[in-house]
Motif scaffolding. Structure first.
Motif, mmCIF file in Angstrom:
data_model
loop_
_atom_site.group_PDB
_atom_site.id
_atom_site.type_symbol
_atom_site.label_atom_id
_atom_site.label_comp_id
_atom_site.label_asym_id
_atom_site.label_seq_id
_atom_site.Cartn_x
_atom_site.Cartn_y
_atom_site.Cartn_z
ATOM 1 N N LEU A 184 0.826 -1.200 0.000
ATOM 2 C CA LEU A 184 0.000 0.000 0.000
ATOM 3 C C LEU A 184 0.867 1.259 0.000
ATOM 4 O O LEU A 184 0.597 2.225 -0.722
ATOM 5 C CB LEU A 184 -0.917 0.003 1.227
ATOM 6 N N ASN A 185 1.913 1.216 0.819
ATOM 7 C CA ASN A 185 2.808 2.370 0.851
ATOM 8 C C ASN A 185 3.461 2.605 -0.511
ATOM 9 O O ASN A 185 3.652 3.736 -0.926
ATOM 10 C CB ASN A 185 3.892 2.168 1.929
ATOM 11 N N LYS A 186 3.767 1.488 -1.193
ATOM 12 C CA LYS A 186 4.369 1.619 -2.521
ATOM 13 C C LYS A 186 3.374 2.276 -3.475
ATOM 14 O O LYS A 186 3.720 3.172 -4.238
ATOM 15 C CB LYS A 186 4.783 0.245 -3.056
ATOM 16 N N ILE A 187 2.137 1.807 -3.383
ATOM 17 C CA ILE A 187 1.104 2.386 -4.273
ATOM 18 C C ILE A 187 0.957 3.878 -3.995
ATOM 19 O O ILE A 187 0.851 4.701 -4.900
ATOM 20 C CB ILE A 187 -0.257 1.658 -4.088
ATOM 21 N N MET A 188 0.991 4.202 -2.687
ATOM 22 C CA MET A 188 0.827 5.608 -2.310
ATOM 23 C C MET A 188 1.966 6.454 -2.877
ATOM 24 O O MET A 188 1.753 7.565 -3.386
ATOM 25 C CB MET A 188 0.773 5.743 -0.786
ATOM 26 N N ALA A 189 3.183 5.892 -2.814
ATOM 27 C CA ALA A 189 4.344 6.627 -3.306
ATOM 28 C C ALA A 189 4.249 6.825 -4.820
ATOM 29 O O ALA A 189 4.466 7.926 -5.331
ATOM 30 C CB ALA A 189 5.615 5.873 -2.954
ATOM 31 N N LEU A 190 3.871 5.730 -5.511
ATOM 32 C CA LEU A 190 3.775 5.810 -6.961
ATOM 33 C C LEU A 190 2.652 6.762 -7.389
ATOM 34 O O LEU A 190 2.783 7.510 -8.356
ATOM 35 C CB LEU A 190 3.543 4.414 -7.549
ATOM 36 N N THR A 191 1.587 6.736 -6.617
ATOM 37 C CA THR A 191 0.475 7.638 -6.923
ATOM 38 C C THR A 191 0.932 9.086 -6.783
ATOM 39 O O THR A 191 0.598 9.942 -7.620
ATOM 40 C CB THR A 191 -0.712 7.361 -5.972
ATOM 41 N N ALA A 192 1.716 9.329 -5.736
ATOM 42 C CA ALA A 192 2.219 10.685 -5.527
ATOM 43 C C ALA A 192 3.104 11.110 -6.690
ATOM 44 O O ALA A 192 3.030 12.241 -7.164
ATOM 45 C CB ALA A 192 2.994 10.736 -4.214
ATOM 46 N N LYS A 193 3.945 10.160 -7.175
ATOM 47 C CA LYS A 193 4.827 10.480 -8.299
ATOM 48 C C LYS A 193 4.019 10.744 -9.570
ATOM 49 O O LYS A 193 4.303 11.673 -10.319
ATOM 50 C CB LYS A 193 5.803 9.321 -8.547
ATOM 51 N N LEU A 194 3.007 9.886 -9.781
ATOM 52 C CA LEU A 194 2.156 10.038 -10.959
ATOM 53 C C LEU A 194 1.493 11.421 -11.001
ATOM 54 O O LEU A 194 1.307 12.000 -12.064
ATOM 55 C CB LEU A 194 1.076 8.963 -10.973
ATOM 56 N N LYS A 195 1.178 11.912 -9.812
ATOM 57 C CA LYS A 195 0.480 13.200 -9.746
ATOM 58 C C LYS A 195 1.357 14.330 -10.292
ATOM 59 O O LYS A 195 0.859 15.322 -10.785
ATOM 60 C CB LYS A 195 0.066 13.502 -8.307
ATOM 61 N N ASP A 196 2.694 14.100 -10.107
ATOM 62 C CA ASP A 196 3.623 15.131 -10.596
ATOM 63 C C ASP A 196 3.757 15.081 -12.121
ATOM 64 O O ASP A 196 4.118 16.070 -12.751
ATOM 65 C CB ASP A 196 5.014 14.934 -9.962
ATOM 66 N N ALA A 197 3.516 13.920 -12.728
ATOM 67 C CA ALA A 197 3.655 13.779 -14.178
ATOM 68 C C ALA A 197 2.466 14.419 -14.893
ATOM 69 O O ALA A 197 1.408 14.631 -14.292
ATOM 70 C CB ALA A 197 3.741 12.301 -14.532
ATOM 71 N N ALA A 198 2.692 14.679 -16.205
ATOM 72 C CA ALA A 198 1.608 15.294 -16.977
ATOM 73 C C ALA A 198 0.461 14.304 -17.153
ATOM 74 O O ALA A 198 0.696 13.117 -17.371
ATOM 75 C CB ALA A 198 2.140 15.691 -18.350
ATOM 76 N N GLN A 199 -0.757 14.765 -16.989
ATOM 77 C CA GLN A 199 -1.916 13.855 -17.081
ATOM 78 C C GLN A 199 -3.028 14.495 -17.897
ATOM 79 O O GLN A 199 -3.174 15.711 -17.911
ATOM 80 C CB GLN A 199 -2.492 13.574 -15.684
ATOM 81 N N THR A 200 -3.776 13.632 -18.525
ATOM 82 C CA THR A 200 -4.994 14.130 -19.173
ATOM 83 C C THR A 200 -6.030 14.317 -18.059
ATOM 84 O O THR A 200 -5.881 13.733 -16.967
ATOM 85 C CB THR A 200 -5.533 13.096 -20.178
ATOM 86 N N PRO A 201 -7.077 15.089 -18.303
ATOM 87 C CA PRO A 201 -8.108 15.269 -17.259
ATOM 88 C C PRO A 201 -8.697 13.938 -16.795
ATOM 89 O O PRO A 201 -8.981 13.751 -15.619
ATOM 90 C CB PRO A 201 -9.178 16.119 -17.942
ATOM 91 N N GLN A 202 -8.813 12.984 -17.742
ATOM 92 C CA GLN A 202 -9.390 11.692 -17.372
ATOM 93 C C GLN A 202 -8.455 10.925 -16.433
ATOM 94 O O GLN A 202 -8.881 10.343 -15.432
ATOM 95 C CB GLN A 202 -9.650 10.875 -18.629
#
Lengths: 376, 168
Positions: A169-187
């Motif tokens: 879970l902690n890994k998922i949380m960390a990766l999610t945090a990193k993903l948030k920094d990357a460029a994303q489409t609204p979806q």
């Protein structure tokens, strides 16, 4: 009916007949069982309350009918003598007028037997009921035991599942945090928010199992060498990612004379550290935390470890909140610390609205390589 | 002052303390030894109310497991009924609905007082729990042993007998 006729008809041993009028005057009596006429000055209803109790019914009887009032098993005291009698009252013609014939049959001996039987029956019924109640209570206790065991098993399962989940879970949380920094489409952004919410839910569930872990004390008694610094770090790491996401600083300061190894019950120590550190991170919902690990009372064979943790809530806390949380923290940690012969104290510093938690635990030191603290 | 005579019956399951309640009220005595009442026993007690004296004829009816076994002639001429159960023994009030229905069918429109006796046998917490188990409203919780509410019970009934709506 004349008196001789009356006596011939009704007066036998153990039977008494009394004839009285509607206003209670005794006209005649056999006096076999008791002296009724002694009460001549009184009305029969005054002398015998039992007749007074059914007076209206008696007076409604007619000599023209065969109606009778029959009272079985009446317990009476006549002349200090206890009798159990059957009695019947009927209306008769006597000396040309309406009178009432009261026949009393002494059945004390017969009823004495019945009395003994009834007494024994009642006592045995009560005894049986008591026994049944006691058995029911025993059964209830057994059911409660089973329920408690089930509850305990469920807690154990929760704890084991939550421990298994914590790392991924902690890994998922960390990766999610990193993903948030990357460029994303609204979806993608929307998906991420959904993932975050789901993670938060799971995280809450895991968090809720902590008090259960405290309750259990189900840890093996084995004592092993423990790298305490590492253990503290590993516990901190579990929470650290979450902590980093929330952007609240945590500082660990290990004093130089801290022993490399101590001897103790690793799962139980780990549990205590979990509860200790968990409160710093979660109870204050975002605090700046400093943990200092040091040694006190160092001897060649044993020592006491002191973990002091200062938590400064970011948003500040009310005195009432501090008090309430303080009580909860003390409950959660103190019992476990006590089981390890340790001490836990919590201080609130009202001027800064900060908390100082101090945990002191005694440890044996490994005997193969005793550390000479006196030289440090 | 006017004096009236009223017959009152005490009934209920066996070993609930009917005889002890009468013994406490009439003779101010109590015996812990259980002695069954085989049939019926009659006592008398005068109760003084402000404007009337009641000569109470108290019929102590031997306890049976159900009221159906009590000879009906015992009920004749009754002006009031005290139904007693043992609060510490739930089986003594398991028949209470049937018993009360039967009594009401035999004795129309007379005061009926329901009493839970032997409160002294339970601690306060258990007593409160036990009260929740009783399926009917109880007028008095008494203890013949320590006298709790015994006098109040009979005074209450006496007032009911003279149709005093103020009750206690």
């Amino acid at each position: 009916m004349t008196l001789p006729e009356f006596k011939q008809q009704y007066c036998f041993p153990q039977v008494q007949a009394v004839i009285f009028t509607g206003d209670g005057n005794i006209l005649d009596s056999c006096e076999t069982l008791f002296i009724a006429k002694n009460n001549n000055e009184k009305s029969i209803f005054e002398a015998f309350p039992l007749l007074d109790g059914v007076r209206a019914t008696l007076l409604s009887l007619s000599p023209l009918s065969t109606d009778k009032v029959h009272l079985p098993r009446v317990e009476l005291v006549f002349d200090d003598q206890f009798l159990i009698v059957d009695m019947t009252v009927s209306s008769v013609w006597y000396q040309g007028g309406v009178a009432y014939l009261w026949i009393i049959q002494n059945l004390t001996e017969q009823y004495n037997y019945l009395f003994i039987v009834q007494q024994e029956r009642n006592e045995s019924i009560i005894e049986g009921q008591k026994l049944r109640t006691e058995n029911e209570i025993l059964d209830l206790h057994k059911d409660i035991d089973i329920l408690n065991k089930l509850r305990k098993s469920r807690k154990e399962l929760n704890i084991s599942v939550s421990s298994e989940l914590e790392m991924p879970l902690n890994k998922i949380m960390a990766l999610t945090a990193k993903l948030k920094d990357a460029a994303q489409t609204p979806q993608q952004e929307q998906y991420l928010r959904t993932i975050e919410r789901a993670i938060a839910l799971i995280d809450d569930q895991i968090t809720q199992t902590r008090p259960a872990q405290l309750d259990l004390f189900l840890v093996p008694p084995d004592r092993t060498d423990i790298d305490l610094t590492n253990l503290i770090w590993s516990v901190i790491k579990i929470y650290n990612l979450n902590h980093l996401i929330k952007n609240h600083p945590f500082y660990l300061h290990v004093k130089p004379n801290f022993p490399a190894l101590v001897v103790g019950n690793k799962p139980r120590i780990a549990q205590l550290l979990h509860n200790f550190i968990y409160h710093a991170f979660f109870t204050y919902k975002g605090s700046s935390t400093t943990l200092t690990a040091s040694v006190i009372d160092a001897k060649s064979t044993h020592c006491r470890i002191c973990l002091s943790m200062t938590c400064v809530p970011m948003a500040g806390l009310l005195d009432s909140e501090l008090k309430e949380m303080g009580a909860q923290i003390t409950d959660d940690i103190a019992a476990l610390a006590f089981s390890l012969k340790g001490d836990f104290e919590l201080f609130t510093l009202p001027d800064q609205k900060s908390i100082l938690m101090q945990l002191i635990i005694p440890f044996r030191l490994p005997q193969e390589n005793p550390i000479d603290f006196t030289t440090l | 002052m006017r004096t009236i005579t009223k017959k009152v019956i005490l009934t209920g399951s066996f070993a609930v303390g009917k005889t002890s309640l009468i013994s406490r009220f009439v003779y101010q005595k109590f015996s812990a030894t259980y002695k069954t009442t085989l049939g019926v026993r009659i006592d008398r007690k005068t109760v003084e109310l402000p404007e009337i004296t009641i000569n109470m004829l108290i019929w102590d009816i031997g306890g049976e497991q159900t009221q159906l076994r009590v000879p009906e002639t015992y009920y004749l001429g009754s002006s009031g009924v005290i139904y007693v159960y043992d609060i510490s023994r739930p089986s003594s009030f398991s028949q209470i609905h049937d018993d009360l229905a039967y009594l009401k069918s035999k004795l129309h429109d007379i005061p009926l007082v329901i009493v839970g006796n032997k409160t002294d046998l339970l601690d306060p917490v258990t007593l409160e729990e036990a009260k929740q188990l009783v399926p009917v409203n109880t007028h008095f919780f008494t203890s013949a042993k320590d006298g709790t509410n015994v006098e109040s019970l009979f005074i209450y009934l006496a007032k009911q007998l003279v149709n005093d709506p103020s009750g206690i």
